[in-house]
Design a protein around this motif. Sequence first.
Motif, mmCIF file in Angstrom:
data_model
loop_
_atom_site.group_PDB
_atom_site.id
_atom_site.type_symbol
_atom_site.label_atom_id
_atom_site.label_comp_id
_atom_site.label_asym_id
_atom_site.label_seq_id
_atom_site.Cartn_x
_atom_site.Cartn_y
_atom_site.Cartn_z
ATOM 1 N N ASN A 77 38.784 34.044 47.587
ATOM 2 C CA ASN A 77 37.694 33.394 48.321
ATOM 3 C C ASN A 77 37.177 32.162 47.589
ATOM 4 O OD1 ASN A 77 37.041 35.261 50.694
ATOM 5 N ND2 ASN A 77 37.138 36.682 48.986
ATOM 6 N N LEU A 78 37.910 31.721 46.573
ATOM 7 C CA LEU A 78 37.469 30.584 45.772
ATOM 8 C C LEU A 78 37.357 29.306 46.591
ATOM 9 C CD1 LEU A 78 36.782 29.197 43.115
ATOM 10 C CD2 LEU A 78 39.238 29.056 42.619
ATOM 11 N N LYS A 81 27.421 38.283 36.808
ATOM 12 C CA LYS A 81 27.603 39.688 36.459
ATOM 13 C C LYS A 81 29.101 39.994 36.439
ATOM 14 C CE LYS A 81 23.184 41.117 38.440
ATOM 15 N NZ LYS A 81 22.515 41.929 39.468
ATOM 16 N N PRO A 82 29.764 39.757 35.315
ATOM 17 C CA PRO A 82 31.214 39.957 35.240
ATOM 18 C C PRO A 82 31.653 41.353 35.632
ATOM 19 C CG PRO A 82 30.405 38.817 33.295
ATOM 20 C CD PRO A 82 29.204 39.265 34.058
ATOM 21 N N MET A 102 33.525 31.283 38.387
ATOM 22 C CA MET A 102 32.266 31.534 37.709
ATOM 23 C C MET A 102 31.392 30.285 37.638
ATOM 24 S SD MET A 102 32.374 34.671 37.428
ATOM 25 C CE MET A 102 30.779 34.872 36.644
ATOM 26 N N ILE A 103 32.008 29.118 37.532
ATOM 27 C CA ILE A 103 31.232 27.875 37.540
ATOM 28 C C ILE A 103 30.553 27.690 38.892
ATOM 29 C CG2 ILE A 103 31.437 25.353 37.590
ATOM 30 C CD1 ILE A 103 33.473 25.621 35.301
ATOM 31 N N TYR A 104 31.301 27.945 39.972
ATOM 32 C CA TYR A 104 30.708 27.777 41.300
ATOM 33 C C TYR A 104 29.664 28.850 41.606
ATOM 34 C CZ TYR A 104 33.394 23.786 42.918
ATOM 35 O OH TYR A 104 33.884 22.506 43.081
ATOM 36 N N ILE A 105 29.871 30.067 41.115
ATOM 37 C CA ILE A 105 28.848 31.098 41.257
ATOM 38 C C ILE A 105 27.590 30.687 40.494
ATOM 39 C CG2 ILE A 105 28.210 33.460 40.567
ATOM 40 C CD1 ILE A 105 29.904 33.446 43.039
ATOM 41 N N ASN A 106 27.799 30.119 39.320
ATOM 42 C CA ASN A 106 26.677 29.659 38.507
ATOM 43 C C ASN A 106 25.913 28.527 39.192
ATOM 44 O OD1 ASN A 106 25.911 27.486 36.122
ATOM 45 N ND2 ASN A 106 25.373 29.592 35.606
ATOM 46 N N ILE A 107 26.643 27.586 39.773
ATOM 47 C CA ILE A 107 25.992 26.497 40.506
ATOM 48 C C ILE A 107 25.244 27.052 41.717
ATOM 49 C CG2 ILE A 107 26.385 24.408 41.875
ATOM 50 C CD1 ILE A 107 28.754 23.799 40.017
ATOM 51 N N ALA A 108 25.839 28.049 42.376
ATOM 52 C CA ALA A 108 25.175 28.683 43.519
ATOM 53 C C ALA A 108 23.845 29.292 43.097
ATOM 54 C CB ALA A 108 26.082 29.761 44.118
#
Length: 216
Positions: A191-192, A145-146, A106-112
């Motif tokens: 896919n992390l 979007k959890p 979620m941190i990397y999705i947020n940074i994206a």
Amino acid sequence: MLPKIGDYNFGETYGENEVLYLDNFEKYFYNINNSKEKILNKKKFVVVGRKGTGKTLLANVMCSELKDTYSIAEVESLKDFVFHELYHFQGEDISSTKYVPIFEWMIYINIAKNIICKESDFSSNKITELRDFLSYFGYTSGDLKPEKTIELTRKFNDKNSASIKGGFFNVTGGNGTESVIKESARSYLENLEPLKSFINGILKESLKPSIVFYDE
């Protein structure tokens, strides 16, 4: 007449509200012990302190000062995410082997999301790939979007295989052509590592630094 206590404005209870409703909130931050300079030390990762000591205000003051010279300078929060996502593991032991990767994802999705919002500072080709990746996992706008994450993971678990082409899953053959990857059903957590590698690469290529504070 002497002023009454009700005539004074003591501000908001929470620092995040001060930032929202006070135009000159930066003027009310006292840089005790050179906190602003210390927070930019690359070895500093966590800011701790009792409630009301100015942690949220510090993060917002820094972002306000850095927004013109940094590609990304934002204060974010994942407070609403964790409780949703843990439902996916109902009845299972929530061990660190699952809990930590969820936060990383979620941190990397947020940074994206923040990279896409500041796309002019990054490679246009990489931005296109990033949009495709986010769209594949249900993040069409890069938002958190959890419920989409859980829904997509369950769909993957019901499939025997998934066909993924392009994006982070590029494979270059001996003749330089791209190939379609055939692989087992994959959840988003599987896919992390490709996501982390891709995001880290984008940030390293940028001519400007980036900083994101997670206010929990």
